[in-house]
Scaffold this active site. Sequence first.
Site, PDB file in Angstrom:
ATOM      1  N   LYS A  89       9.293 -14.648 -21.015  1.00  9.61           N
ATOM      2  CA  LYS A  89       9.765 -13.309 -20.593  1.00  9.61           C
ATOM      3  C   LYS A  89      10.559 -12.680 -21.712  1.00  9.61           C
ATOM      4  O   LYS A  89      10.368 -11.518 -22.051  1.00  9.61           O
ATOM      5  CB  LYS A  89      10.681 -13.409 -19.365  1.00  9.61           C
ATOM      6  N   CYS A 108       0.845  -1.190   0.000  1.00  8.00           N
ATOM      7  CA  CYS A 108       0.000   0.000   0.000  1.00  8.00           C
ATOM      8  C   CYS A 108       0.883   1.243   0.000  1.00  8.00           C
ATOM      9  O   CYS A 108       2.101   1.162  -0.009  1.00  8.00           O
ATOM     10  CB  CYS A 108      -0.877   0.025   1.237  1.00  8.00           C
ATOM     11  N   TRP A 149      -3.959  -1.923  -0.871  1.00  7.41           N
ATOM     12  CA  TRP A 149      -3.966  -3.123  -1.709  1.00  7.41           C
ATOM     13  C   TRP A 149      -4.307  -4.256  -0.754  1.00  7.41           C
ATOM     14  O   TRP A 149      -3.497  -4.647   0.067  1.00  7.41           O
ATOM     15  CB  TRP A 149      -2.593  -3.324  -2.344  1.00  7.41           C
ATOM     16  N   GLU A 152       8.906 -20.218 -18.846  1.00  8.78           N
ATOM     17  CA  GLU A 152       8.711 -18.858 -18.348  1.00  8.78           C
ATOM     18  C   GLU A 152       9.861 -17.942 -18.796  1.00  8.78           C
ATOM     19  O   GLU A 152       9.636 -16.801 -19.183  1.00  8.78           O
ATOM     20  CB  GLU A 152       8.571 -18.883 -16.811  1.00  8.78           C
ATOM     21  N   ARG A 210       1.434   2.031  -6.318  1.00 11.40           N
ATOM     22  CA  ARG A 210       1.681   0.976  -5.334  1.00 11.40           C
ATOM     23  C   ARG A 210       0.437   0.121  -5.067  1.00 11.40           C
ATOM     24  O   ARG A 210       0.512  -0.887  -4.368  1.00 11.40           O
ATOM     25  CB  ARG A 210       2.138   1.592  -4.010  1.00 11.40           C
ATOM     26  N   GLY A 228       1.728  -3.001   5.320  1.00 13.64           N
ATOM     27  CA  GLY A 228       2.372  -4.216   5.826  1.00 13.64           C
ATOM     28  C   GLY A 228       1.333  -5.163   6.379  1.00 13.64           C
ATOM     29  O   GLY A 228       0.140  -5.037   6.094  1.00 13.64           O
TER      30      GLY A 228
HETATM   31  C1  F6R Z   1       3.310 -12.701 -19.034  1.00 11.56           C
HETATM   32  C2  F6R Z   1       2.002 -12.415 -18.466  1.00 11.56           C
HETATM   33  C3  F6R Z   1       0.834 -13.127 -19.020  1.00 11.56           C
HETATM   34  C4  F6R Z   1      -0.192 -13.431 -17.927  1.00 11.56           C
HETATM   35  C5  F6R Z   1      -1.466 -14.021 -18.530  1.00 11.56           C
HETATM   36  C6  F6R Z   1      -2.462 -14.389 -17.462  1.00 11.56           C
HETATM   37  O1  F6R Z   1       4.320 -11.965 -18.442  1.00 11.56           O
HETATM   38  O2  F6R Z   1       1.876 -11.598 -17.599  1.00 11.56           O
HETATM   39  O3  F6R Z   1       1.207 -14.293 -19.688  1.00 11.56           O
HETATM   40  O4  F6R Z   1       0.373 -14.319 -17.013  1.00 11.56           O
HETATM   41  O5  F6R Z   1      -2.051 -13.095 -19.414  1.00 11.56           O
HETATM   42  O6  F6R Z   1      -2.802 -13.287 -16.707  1.00 11.56           O
HETATM   43  P1  F6R Z   1      -3.410 -13.429 -15.261  1.00 11.56           P
HETATM   44  O7  F6R Z   1      -2.340 -14.024 -14.402  1.00 11.56           O
HETATM   45  O8  F6R Z   1      -3.752 -12.024 -14.854  1.00 11.56           O
HETATM   46  O9  F6R Z   1      -4.593 -14.320 -15.359  1.00 11.56           O
END
Ligand code: F6R
Length: 603
Positions: free
Chosen positions: A483, A2, A75, A479, A27, A100
């Site tokens: 990325k 937050c 958050w 992954e 944030r 926190g």
């Molecule tokens: C990659 C990425 C996407 C999400 C995917 C699912 O860096 O962020 O592949 O993981 O679009 O999104 P969520 O997790 O929000 O359902």
Amino acid sequence: MCGIVGYIGSKEKKSIILSGLKELEYRGYDSSGIATMSGEKIDCFKAVGKLSNLEEKTKNFTSDGFGVAIGHTRWATHGKPTEINAHPHLGEYSFVTHNGIIENYQEIKDELEKDGVNFLSQTDTEVIVHLFEKFNEELKDPFKAFEKTISKLVGSYAILIISKAAGDTIFFAKNAVPMIIGQDDNGEVFFSSSDAPLIGYVKDVVYLDDKMYGYAKKGVVEIYKNHKTIKPQKHALPTDRSYAQKEGFRFFMEKEIYEQSTVATETMMGRVKNGTIKFDEISPEIFDGIDEIVLCACGTSYHAALTASYLFERVAKIRTKVEIASEFRYKEPFLNKNSLFIVVSQSGETADTLEALKIAKDAGLKTLAICNVDNSSMVRLAGNVILTRAGIEKGVASTKAFTTQVMTLWMVVLYLANLRKILSNDELKNETKALLNLPKVLEVDPKLHEKIRRISKHYLHGHGFFFIGRDVFYPLALEGALKLKEISYLHAEGYASGEMKHGPIALVDEGLFTIALLPKNTLYEKTKSNVEEIAARDGFVLAISPLEFELSDDFIKTSEQEHFMSEFFEMMVVLQLFALEISIRLGNDVDMPRNLAKSVTVE
Ligand code: F6R
């Protein structure tokens, strides 16, 4: 994650707090609030959703004259994002804002309730203000009461309290989450969670260290640690706001990679304790009669789910399937009534995953959402929810959300294994020890980052990348490849190392880069042979391993870890930085890669 701001002075307090909160919106902002006090007059406003909702609510309110004020963007981690749960929280005559997690809030709450205190919210934070008032009644000294309050809290906190008991004062405390204090030339005092809100008001600031606390009045800031006064060093404030929002990092993605160590602590707070796993938000009954786990997700969240599938089967000894949500929807799935259907999602809004969840729910399956955003569609729909507590993720390429998803799923695995008495106490202790070590594992070593930055120049050309690994390092390879392709636009694929010989190896030549994950604790020799086959065909190999690999063209040495999941997370950071640095060299917008959106709410 937050945001918190505070102010003591004669300027229009509402505007100072709201403009500070605006700078902190990055944030997290599922709700926000403000409390101001001038003399005996206290005003408080709260709103759910974006900060503009709070601005709208306070548009006819002014707070001129000398006074104190605190504000917060929230958050959610404990309790839904509602007005009642938004900060500041009120006692009888005081307000608190807090970032926190108070780990022992339930114990404190139980005791206060016995004393007759009524709680309005479902938050951990509310205990702070009631405890403060209780001690103030006992000690008749607000600062001593504050000191005693802080001594009772276990967890992470940046706390600001204002109280009619000391109308010109803000009490503050900090542990494990940031808190910054600045004073202008007139002695007016400003508090914030990060630099950005203070720019333009003060020239230099104090970054409080953990366990520091104190009080501030106009012209006075007294800081203590262990009951002794501290004279901390002042630091000049940066002048660029957008730089300050990124807390000195070039991109939000980079900041979020560095934040992983902190959010890992938040993810575990109150959940990993005394050698076991506890979730206040779910009851053990959700596993009654369950003989199968079905995990369902998209993209990075799918990779987290795939990683968890190895852990569910190996550690919790339960049959586990992983489904790509967009495929699951239309395959006319044959569902087993005894499955627990787990969706994994950062946003909680991904259309494919949401639809898959509806199908499972309609079929009468028990459901669990592992999600980062409270009150999101999946959180509202799922039968059970565990929040991952990564805080808002701004970079489109997911980093810290992935970390907290894998950690949360690993905790669920251990919870189940413990419930079914599959692990001995010693084995469970060993696993929780490995979990608790993760904040250290996830700390970014600047030397490692610099090395990755330097070698990244080798990878700007060529015709593509293979990321390879075995076991949980296979989803990690997927992954790593995702990325890289997302933010560099280079062609990258992840493969299970053992699959190379079944086709992909045909692509190997000196223009193909192979990023090989060679952990010491998991099938090292097997993966090594696969990488040797690639090296023998003149492929360019970057080996990531704690063990020297003589055939590699580039080598990143990771630490000797005792647990394979520690190796997993250490290598994950390497892959994230690798993608980041290549993308920066290519001049791409790392935080907003082309063709991508943070939340995919269409099919
Ligand atoms: C990659 C990425 C996407 C999400 C995917 C699912 O860096 O962020 O592949 O993981 O679009 O999104 P969520 O997790 O929000 O359902």
